[in-house]
Design a protein around this motif. Structure first.
Motif, PDB file in Angstrom:
ATOM      1  N   SER A 281       0.869  -1.327  -0.040  1.00 43.44           N
ATOM      2  CA  SER A 281      -0.060   0.156  -0.016  1.00 43.44           C
ATOM      3  C   SER A 281       0.809   1.276  -0.005  1.00 43.44           C
ATOM      4  CB  SER A 281      -1.099   0.026   1.236  1.00 43.44           C
ATOM      5  OG  SER A 281      -0.298  -0.039   2.268  1.00 43.44           O
ATOM      6  N   ARG A 282       0.289   2.358  -0.574  1.00 46.64           N
ATOM      7  CA  ARG A 282       1.225   3.636  -0.722  1.00 46.64           C
ATOM      8  C   ARG A 282       1.461   4.253   0.520  1.00 46.64           C
ATOM      9  NH1 ARG A 282       4.269   4.820  -4.328  1.00 46.64           N
ATOM     10  NH2 ARG A 282       3.652   7.083  -4.333  1.00 46.64           N
ATOM     11  N   GLY A 283       0.596   3.936   1.456  1.00 49.07           N
ATOM     12  CA  GLY A 283       0.595   4.796   2.865  1.00 49.07           C
ATOM     13  C   GLY A 283       1.912   4.239   3.462  1.00 49.07           C
ATOM     14  N   GLY A 284       2.459   3.242   3.403  1.00 50.87           N
ATOM     15  CA  GLY A 284       3.545   2.679   4.269  1.00 50.87           C
ATOM     16  C   GLY A 284       5.081   2.180   3.366  1.00 50.87           C
ATOM     17  N   THR A 285       5.065   3.015   2.366  1.00 54.32           N
ATOM     18  CA  THR A 285       6.335   2.741   1.448  1.00 54.32           C
ATOM     19  C   THR A 285       7.514   3.642   2.117  1.00 54.32           C
ATOM     20  OG1 THR A 285       5.695   4.711   0.251  1.00 54.32           O
ATOM     21  CG2 THR A 285       5.119   2.690  -0.781  1.00 54.32           C
ATOM     22  N   GLN A 286       8.600   3.112   1.743  1.00 52.85           N
ATOM     23  CA  GLN A 286       9.746   3.790   2.235  1.00 52.85           C
ATOM     24  C   GLN A 286      10.027   5.188   2.145  1.00 52.85           C
ATOM     25  OE1 GLN A 286      12.002   2.168   4.387  1.00 52.85           O
ATOM     26  NE2 GLN A 286      13.146   4.138   4.620  1.00 52.85           N
ATOM     27  N   GLU A 287       9.341   5.600   0.717  1.00 46.30           N
ATOM     28  CA  GLU A 287       9.615   7.033   0.192  1.00 46.30           C
ATOM     29  C   GLU A 287       8.618   7.843   1.472  1.00 46.30           C
ATOM     30  OE1 GLU A 287       8.146   9.391  -3.609  1.00 46.30           O
ATOM     31  OE2 GLU A 287       8.429   7.383  -3.858  1.00 46.30           O
ATOM     32  N   ASP A 288       7.333   7.283   1.572  1.00 45.36           N
ATOM     33  CA  ASP A 288       6.676   8.061   2.533  1.00 45.36           C
ATOM     34  C   ASP A 288       7.078   8.203   4.043  1.00 45.36           C
ATOM     35  OD1 ASP A 288       4.726   8.405   0.607  1.00 45.36           O
ATOM     36  OD2 ASP A 288       3.488   6.836   1.087  1.00 45.36           O
ATOM     37  N   ILE A 289       7.956   7.079   4.422  1.00 45.08           N
ATOM     38  CA  ILE A 289       8.279   7.280   5.600  1.00 45.08           C
ATOM     39  C   ILE A 289       9.672   8.355   5.791  1.00 45.08           C
ATOM     40  CG2 ILE A 289       9.869   5.852   7.229  1.00 45.08           C
ATOM     41  CD1 ILE A 289       8.043   3.657   6.399  1.00 45.08           C
ATOM     42  N   ASP A 290      10.383   8.460   4.632  1.00 38.55           N
ATOM     43  CA  ASP A 290      11.405   9.356   4.532  1.00 38.55           C
ATOM     44  C   ASP A 290      10.985  10.641   4.476  1.00 38.55           C
ATOM     45  OD1 ASP A 290      13.288   6.971   4.662  1.00 38.55           O
ATOM     46  OD2 ASP A 290      13.513   7.069   2.331  1.00 38.55           O
ATOM     47  N   LEU A 291       9.849  10.778   3.719  1.00 39.13           N
ATOM     48  CA  LEU A 291       9.357  12.069   3.674  1.00 39.13           C
ATOM     49  C   LEU A 291       8.830  12.730   4.964  1.00 39.13           C
ATOM     50  CD1 LEU A 291       8.809  14.348   1.632  1.00 39.13           C
ATOM     51  CD2 LEU A 291       6.476  13.322   1.346  1.00 39.13           C
ATOM     52  N   ALA A 292       8.107  11.787   5.671  1.00 44.94           N
ATOM     53  CA  ALA A 292       7.684  12.239   6.806  1.00 44.94           C
ATOM     54  C   ALA A 292       8.902  12.490   7.780  1.00 44.94           C
ATOM     55  CB  ALA A 292       6.747  10.965   7.622  1.00 44.94           C
ATOM     56  N   LYS A 293       9.932  11.783   7.946  1.00 44.64           N
ATOM     57  CA  LYS A 293      11.213  12.163   8.841  1.00 44.64           C
ATOM     58  C   LYS A 293      11.773  13.347   8.173  1.00 44.64           C
ATOM     59  CE  LYS A 293      12.705   7.505   9.792  1.00 44.64           C
ATOM     60  NZ  LYS A 293      13.736   6.534   9.685  1.00 44.64           N
ATOM     61  N   ALA A 294      11.874  13.737   7.063  1.00 42.79           N
ATOM     62  CA  ALA A 294      12.287  14.902   6.731  1.00 42.79           C
ATOM     63  C   ALA A 294      11.644  16.162   6.895  1.00 42.79           C
ATOM     64  CB  ALA A 294      12.339  14.836   5.294  1.00 42.79           C
ATOM     65  N   TYR A 295       9.932  15.897   6.994  1.00 40.78           N
ATOM     66  CA  TYR A 295       9.230  17.052   7.491  1.00 40.78           C
ATOM     67  C   TYR A 295       9.138  17.232   8.982  1.00 40.78           C
ATOM     68  CZ  TYR A 295       6.409  17.805   3.307  1.00 40.78           C
ATOM     69  OH  TYR A 295       6.250  18.069   1.987  1.00 40.78           O
TER      70      TYR A 295
END
Length: 201
Positions: free
Chosen positions: A59-73
């Motif tokens: 699922s798109r909600g838990g991809t590594q890219e999303d996690i990295d983006l959340a960390k960056a924010y």
């Protein structure tokens, strides 16, 4: 109608195929499964759902890219909060230093101000803070100001006449509070209106 349909099915060979599938689906004990139907037909002809989730894209909600983006924010928000905190601390420290300087100057000026309440018939104009200011003096004070023997200090919106020694001490504490101090050798002539010759209006 039903017979003709049955006959058509027999001719096409579909019925024979179904019978063969029934035989192969019979358990080893020889007893047919419940209802005499093969397992895939027990639920309205639909195959049983697999207990395992289908293997597909995550699922798109838990991809590594999303996690990295959340960390960056989160890192950016923390950095901005730290920057605001530092700015607030710096402003508070600057305000504290200004208060301390103002208090020092106030204590330094106690009993040393030379302004006269009476017998002042002249006005000395000078530039301070981008505007033309003035202080009331007598003839002797006017001459001393122009020779650099006296200075003017700004304190709480008032312009106070002081000796050169006090003016130098004020300049050492906070140069912005020193409004006027003529350097020796740079004496300016003052006209009858109290305006120095080198002062541009």
């Amino acid at each position: 109608m039903a017979d003709s349909l049955r006959d058509q099915l027999l001719k096409s060979g579909i019925v024979q195929q179904v019978r063969e599938e029934k035989r192969s689906a019979t358990p080893q004990g020889g007893k047919p499964s419940k209802g005499g139907r093969p397992p895939f037909q027990q639920h309205g002809g639909k195959p049983k759902p697999s207990p395992h989730k289908p293997q597909g894209k995550p699922s798109r909600g838990g991809t590594q890219e999303d996690i990295d983006l959340a960390k960056a924010y989160a890192i950016r928000a923390q950095a901005e909060a730290n920057e605001r905190k530092r700015a607030e601390q710096a402003a508070a420290e600057e305000a504290r230093v200004r208060r301390e300087r103002k208090l020092k100057i106030q204590q330094l000026l106690e009993g040393k101000v030379l302004n006269k309440a009476t017998e002042v018939d002249q006005v000395r104009h000078f530039e301070y803070g981008g505007k033309i200011r003035r202080v009331h003096v007598d003839a002797e004070q006017m001459a001393a100001l122009n020779r650099g023997e006296l200075g003017v200090v700004q304190q709480q919106g008032r312009y106070l006449l002081v000796t050169r020694e006090i003016a130098d001490q004020v300049r050492a504490i906070d140069p912005h509070q020193l409004a006027l101090l003529v350097e020796p050798g740079n004496e300016a002539g003052v006209g009858e209106d109290g305006v120095p010759d080198d002062l541009v209006w």
